[in-house]
Structure formats: structure tokens, C-alpha cells
Motif scaffolding. Structure first.
Motif, PDB file in Angstrom:
ATOM      1  N   CYS A  46      13.773  14.828   1.064  1.00 52.16           N
ATOM      2  CA  CYS A  46      13.278  13.562   0.658  1.00 52.16           C
ATOM      3  C   CYS A  46      14.159  12.690   0.235  1.00 52.16           C
ATOM      4  O   CYS A  46      15.124  13.120  -0.633  1.00 52.16           O
ATOM      5  CB  CYS A  46      12.329  13.771  -0.586  1.00 52.16           C
ATOM      6  SG  CYS A  46      11.714  12.352  -1.369  1.00 52.16           S
ATOM      7  N   PRO A  47      14.661  11.475   0.978  1.00 51.59           N
ATOM      8  CA  PRO A  47      15.690  10.812   0.635  1.00 51.59           C
ATOM      9  C   PRO A  47      15.755  10.392  -0.933  1.00 51.59           C
ATOM     10  O   PRO A  47      17.029  10.005  -1.285  1.00 51.59           O
ATOM     11  CB  PRO A  47      15.685   9.473   1.677  1.00 51.59           C
ATOM     12  CG  PRO A  47      14.392   9.675   2.497  1.00 51.59           C
ATOM     13  CD  PRO A  47      13.595  10.958   1.940  1.00 51.59           C
ATOM     14  N   ALA A  48      14.717  10.055  -1.337  1.00 49.32           N
ATOM     15  CA  ALA A  48      14.803   9.629  -2.638  1.00 49.32           C
ATOM     16  C   ALA A  48      15.181  10.829  -3.829  1.00 49.32           C
ATOM     17  O   ALA A  48      15.534  10.635  -4.705  1.00 49.32           O
ATOM     18  CB  ALA A  48      13.256   9.140  -3.388  1.00 49.32           C
ATOM     19  N   ASP A  64       0.766  -1.363  -0.046  1.00 48.47           N
ATOM     20  CA  ASP A  64       0.168  -0.117   0.059  1.00 48.47           C
ATOM     21  C   ASP A  64       0.989   1.261   0.087  1.00 48.47           C
ATOM     22  O   ASP A  64       0.854   2.221  -0.713  1.00 48.47           O
ATOM     23  CB  ASP A  64      -0.919  -0.024   1.217  1.00 48.47           C
ATOM     24  CG  ASP A  64      -1.994   1.247   1.268  1.00 48.47           C
ATOM     25  OD1 ASP A  64      -2.115   1.655   0.395  1.00 48.47           O
ATOM     26  OD2 ASP A  64      -2.356   1.495   2.444  1.00 48.47           O
ATOM     27  N   ALA A  65       2.049   1.251   0.852  1.00 49.27           N
ATOM     28  CA  ALA A  65       2.726   2.468   0.900  1.00 49.27           C
ATOM     29  C   ALA A  65       3.799   2.668  -0.402  1.00 49.27           C
ATOM     30  O   ALA A  65       3.690   3.678  -1.038  1.00 49.27           O
ATOM     31  CB  ALA A  65       3.720   2.301   1.966  1.00 49.27           C
ATOM     32  N   LEU A  66       4.173   1.519  -1.073  1.00 40.55           N
ATOM     33  CA  LEU A  66       4.927   1.534  -2.343  1.00 40.55           C
ATOM     34  C   LEU A  66       3.819   1.868  -3.339  1.00 40.55           C
ATOM     35  O   LEU A  66       4.218   2.834  -4.152  1.00 40.55           O
ATOM     36  CB  LEU A  66       5.273   0.077  -2.645  1.00 40.55           C
ATOM     37  CG  LEU A  66       5.985  -0.035  -4.312  1.00 40.55           C
ATOM     38  CD1 LEU A  66       7.181   0.525  -4.055  1.00 40.55           C
ATOM     39  CD2 LEU A  66       6.015  -1.512  -4.369  1.00 40.55           C
ATOM     40  N   THR A  67       2.400   1.640  -3.380  1.00 41.92           N
ATOM     41  CA  THR A  67       1.793   2.125  -4.449  1.00 41.92           C
ATOM     42  C   THR A  67       1.505   3.764  -4.202  1.00 41.92           C
ATOM     43  O   THR A  67       1.427   4.424  -5.154  1.00 41.92           O
ATOM     44  CB  THR A  67       0.251   1.421  -4.248  1.00 41.92           C
ATOM     45  OG1 THR A  67       0.390  -0.143  -4.370  1.00 41.92           O
ATOM     46  CG2 THR A  67      -0.685   1.880  -5.411  1.00 41.92           C
ATOM     47  N   ARG A  68       1.372   4.087  -2.955  1.00 45.35           N
ATOM     48  CA  ARG A  68       1.209   5.848  -2.957  1.00 45.35           C
ATOM     49  C   ARG A  68       2.481   6.281  -3.296  1.00 45.35           C
ATOM     50  O   ARG A  68       2.332   7.511  -3.898  1.00 45.35           O
ATOM     51  CB  ARG A  68       1.010   5.929  -1.243  1.00 45.35           C
ATOM     52  CG  ARG A  68      -0.468   5.494  -1.057  1.00 45.35           C
ATOM     53  CD  ARG A  68      -0.850   6.040   0.336  1.00 45.35           C
ATOM     54  NE  ARG A  68      -0.592   5.164   1.198  1.00 45.35           N
ATOM     55  CZ  ARG A  68       0.233   5.085   2.162  1.00 45.35           C
ATOM     56  NH1 ARG A  68       0.917   6.102   2.452  1.00 45.35           N
ATOM     57  NH2 ARG A  68       0.402   3.904   3.111  1.00 45.35           N
ATOM     58  N   HIS A  69       3.612   5.701  -3.008  1.00 43.50           N
ATOM     59  CA  HIS A  69       5.081   6.434  -3.560  1.00 43.50           C
ATOM     60  C   HIS A  69       5.147   6.398  -4.974  1.00 43.50           C
ATOM     61  O   HIS A  69       5.245   7.545  -5.807  1.00 43.50           O
ATOM     62  CB  HIS A  69       6.028   5.791  -2.823  1.00 43.50           C
ATOM     63  CG  HIS A  69       6.347   6.152  -1.342  1.00 43.50           C
ATOM     64  ND1 HIS A  69       6.421   7.136  -0.983  1.00 43.50           N
ATOM     65  CD2 HIS A  69       6.484   5.060  -0.418  1.00 43.50           C
ATOM     66  CE1 HIS A  69       6.498   7.052   0.349  1.00 43.50           C
ATOM     67  NE2 HIS A  69       6.657   5.957   0.796  1.00 43.50           N
TER      68      HIS A  69
END
Length: 174
Positions: free
Chosen positions: A154-156, A121-126
């Protein structure tokens, strides 16, 4: 039929009373190996010959036909119908697709995956926020945003020191 058989059938109050005799509740040669067979069956091995071959080194002295008959009963017994979980490729496709292109069953399946795995779920939001950043060219959609000094938190979005050194322009020799 003999008189005794007719009397026995007539006197029985319940059908279970008829299931008496020398062959009822008698131990089988296979009884000690049934837990192993059940475990292998639940692992997905349904080949009777292979299971018989696995039981012989364990000490099973019975015949292949007994193993086959036991597995036949398992095959023909009604089993609860459960839906197969989606494959990782399918879930990855759902994560990368636009949400408005989903069919109703796909939406329900994806919601089921989200409830069972909060990381997906978190991956989908990102992934969706990143897609919005790229398609709309909006850096403000970054989940953590920027600090007043203009540096991102933001680390990314923060380049690694190796990447910064590689993109730096080399100074001209003097």
C-alpha cells in the motif's frame, strides 16, 4: 372606443392578430448588447447600473432605464428552480462523518456527488477504510494488504525514505 377599434377587436380570430402596429418587432438600441448582458447575467452579475457602465465603453448609446427594464424582465420571468450544489466544506464533512449519522437528504446529496465525481467516491472509500483501520486497529483493512514477506504494498502505508532515515536510531560514536 371608435368604430374601427371595436371592429378590429371583433374581427381578430387570435389574440396575436391584435399585436400589430408601429412599435411591434422594431429593433432596439439594446439589441446588439443583449448577448453580453445575458452572458453577464448568467455569470451572476445582476446589478443594472454596473452592467450599464460596462456597456457604455462598448459603444452603447442607450439609457440606463432601458438596461434596467431589460433586466427587470429577466428577474420577473419564471426560472427553473435548481438546488445549489453542496459546498466543499459540506462534502468534506460528509466524507469524514460516520455513515450511520446521515439524514435521508444528506445521503441523497452525497450519492449525487458520488455520481458526478468518481474521485470523491474513491476518496470516501479510502477515508472510511482508513477510519476502520484506526478505530478497529486492523491493518488487514488496508486495501492492498501485505505481501508474504511482511512488507506492505500500500503506497499510503509505505514510509518514505526520508521518514525511514529520520526514525532510524543514530549509532553511538565509537
Amino acid at each position: 372606443m371608435t368604430y374601427r377599434t371595436v371592429k378590429q377587436l371583433a374581427d381578430a380570430a387570435m389574440p396575436e392578430e391584435l399585436f400589430t402596429g408601429q412599435w411591434q418587432n422594431r429593433p432596439s438600441v439594446l439589441d446588439d448588447y443583449k448577448p453580453y448582458l445575458d452572458d453577464r447575467w448568467s455569470e451572476g452579475c445582476t446589478n443594472a447600473w454596473k452592467l450599464w457602465e460596462e456597456n457604455v465603453p462598448l459603444g452603447y448609446k442607450g439609457s440606463y432605464q432601458r438596461v434596467r427594464a431589460y433586466l427587470h424582465d429577466k428577474r420577473t420571468s419564471p426560472q427553473p428552480v435548481t438546488a445549489r450544489p453542496p459546498t466543499p466544506r459540506t462534502v468534506a464533512g460528509w466524507i469524514l462523518r460516520r455513515p450511520d449519522t446521515f439524514t435521508e437528504p444528506e445521503q441523497l446529496q452525497l450519492k449525487g456527488v458520488w455520481t458526478h465525481c468518481p474521485e470523491i467516491d474513491a476518496l470516501t472509500r479510502h477515508v472510511r477504510s482508513f477510519a476502520t483501520m484506526l478505530t478497529a486497529r486492523q491493518a488487514s483493512a488496508c486495501p492492498t494488504g501485505s505481501t508474504p514477506s511482511g512488507k506492505t504494498t500500500c503506497p499510503a502505508c509505505t514510509p518514505s525514505p526520508q521518514a525511514s532515515a529520520a526514525t532510524a536510531t543514530p549509532s553511538s560514536p565509537a
